[in-house]
Design an enzyme around this catalytic site. Sequence first.
Site, PDB file in Angstrom:
ATOM      1  N   ARG A  15       0.836  -1.193   0.000  1.00 36.70           N
ATOM      2  CA  ARG A  15       0.000   0.000   0.000  1.00 36.70           C
ATOM      3  C   ARG A  15       0.879   1.254   0.000  1.00 36.70           C
ATOM      4  NH1 ARG A  15      -3.349  -1.721   5.255  1.00 36.70           N
ATOM      5  NH2 ARG A  15      -1.286  -2.605   5.691  1.00 36.70           N
ATOM      6  N   LYS A  75       2.088   1.597   7.279  1.00 29.46           N
ATOM      7  CA  LYS A  75       2.417   0.745   8.415  1.00 29.46           C
ATOM      8  C   LYS A  75       3.468   1.388   9.302  1.00 29.46           C
ATOM      9  CE  LYS A  75       1.115  -2.649   9.538  1.00 29.46           C
ATOM     10  NZ  LYS A  75       0.020  -2.841  10.524  1.00 29.46           N
ATOM     11  N   TYR A  94      -0.301   4.130  10.747  1.00 30.24           N
ATOM     12  CA  TYR A  94      -0.627   3.145  11.769  1.00 30.24           C
ATOM     13  C   TYR A  94       0.628   2.905  12.606  1.00 30.24           C
ATOM     14  CZ  TYR A  94      -5.001   1.804   9.430  1.00 30.24           C
ATOM     15  OH  TYR A  94      -6.259   1.799   8.885  1.00 30.24           O
ATOM     16  N   HIS A  96       0.324   1.048  16.192  1.00 27.73           N
ATOM     17  CA  HIS A  96       0.124  -0.169  16.998  1.00 27.73           C
ATOM     18  C   HIS A  96       1.253  -0.336  18.016  1.00 27.73           C
ATOM     19  CE1 HIS A  96      -3.223  -1.340  14.465  1.00 27.73           C
ATOM     20  NE2 HIS A  96      -2.471  -1.210  13.390  1.00 27.73           N
ATOM     21  N   GLU A 118      -4.877   4.454  14.161  1.00 23.15           N
ATOM     22  CA  GLU A 118      -5.811   3.568  14.864  1.00 23.15           C
ATOM     23  C   GLU A 118      -6.398   4.165  16.137  1.00 23.15           C
ATOM     24  OE1 GLU A 118      -1.715   2.453  16.504  1.00 23.15           O
ATOM     25  OE2 GLU A 118      -2.579   3.003  14.563  1.00 23.15           O
ATOM     26  N   ASP A 270      -1.967  -7.291  15.253  1.00 19.47           N
ATOM     27  CA  ASP A 270      -1.321  -5.977  15.301  1.00 19.47           C
ATOM     28  C   ASP A 270      -1.214  -5.459  16.724  1.00 19.47           C
ATOM     29  OD1 ASP A 270      -0.565  -5.329  12.701  1.00 19.47           O
ATOM     30  OD2 ASP A 270      -2.562  -4.652  12.155  1.00 19.47           O
TER      31      ASP A 270
END
Length: 372
Positions: A15, A75, A94, A96, A118, A270
């Site tokens: 992505r 990510k 993101y 995490h 998130e 995740d």
Amino acid sequence: MIIGVPREVKDHESRVGVTPAGVHSLVAAGHTVLVEHNAGELSALPDDEYQAAGAEIVGSAQELWRLAEIVVKVKEPIESEFRHFRPGLVLFTYLHLAPARALTDALLASHVTAIAYETVRDRSGALPLLTPMSEVAGRMSVQVGAVCLEKSRGGRGVLLGGVPGVLPGNVVVLGGGIVGTNAARIALGIGANVTLVDLNLNRLRELDDLFAGRLYTLASNPYNIERAVRSADLVIGSVLIPGAAAPKLVTRAMVAKMKQGAVIVDVAIDQGGCVETAHPTTHSDPSYVVDGVVHYCVTNMPAAVPSTSTQALTNATFPYLLKLANLGASEAIRADAGLAAGVNAYAGTLTCQPVAESQKRESQPIATLLSL
């Protein structure tokens, strides 16, 4: 503002953080957008489309990170990217962080302003930047689970939908949020028997209405979970506590009692996973077997369908990115309480309490640091 869009380097992460449409809008607003060479190639977005939209193509990640004031990714950075961190940099991606102490340490040590997709919230308290990838991962979880059930992949050799004269497979979904609802929709659509487990009885009532009674609902407790997973051909873990580590709902002892060749897809991986025997895997090596049960625990599942995933993600993230670019990070955070909720680290301070609790460290609210 100078916005940098690097090429993702996590295993098979295909992505990209901004589409050419987003570049066009950012440039029209007076910003400079730097896109690393081939950043969008795997999402069917070649460099020439970015250039036509007004982006500058940069040959190396090092140069892009050095020049950018805001870096927008998909990510969480991996260890090889930590060296690019510096004071004053805004990272929007993101993260995490709950199970990722090394990344948390690196962000704090370098005084990066780290905003996690998130944990951003909208006015209703929902998680608008997590929703699109949760939809993709939930729908994919049944797809990959069905493949893992094939005998050649180590599974039981069960067709989830069955055929006339043969019972369908049993799917157990843990959690009735976005991931779980989408998983249930696909599993029901292919004809499986589906049981969804959740703590919230009102949510179970909503799902019973949504699926017109075709979905079996079950109140979450250890006894019910053990009985459900023991009879399951496919278990999908879709539990979420925003920002925090996922609770371990399925214990090692429960896994040992599951059918030989059954499959677990832990979408919560995740955030550390909701299955005790789960550990992160990659698209290169996606599954492993414990006690005869196949575990699929890829941490970036939506990367397998990058064209769909990139468009769905950037539809949601772009308005926030534009606000960060137009106002600057501090003013944008002051102006938008939902964006403020996304700040996980600021000027060397951890600002996300669930991450702090998961890692047993101190935190301060972003409101205190910015005198909101």
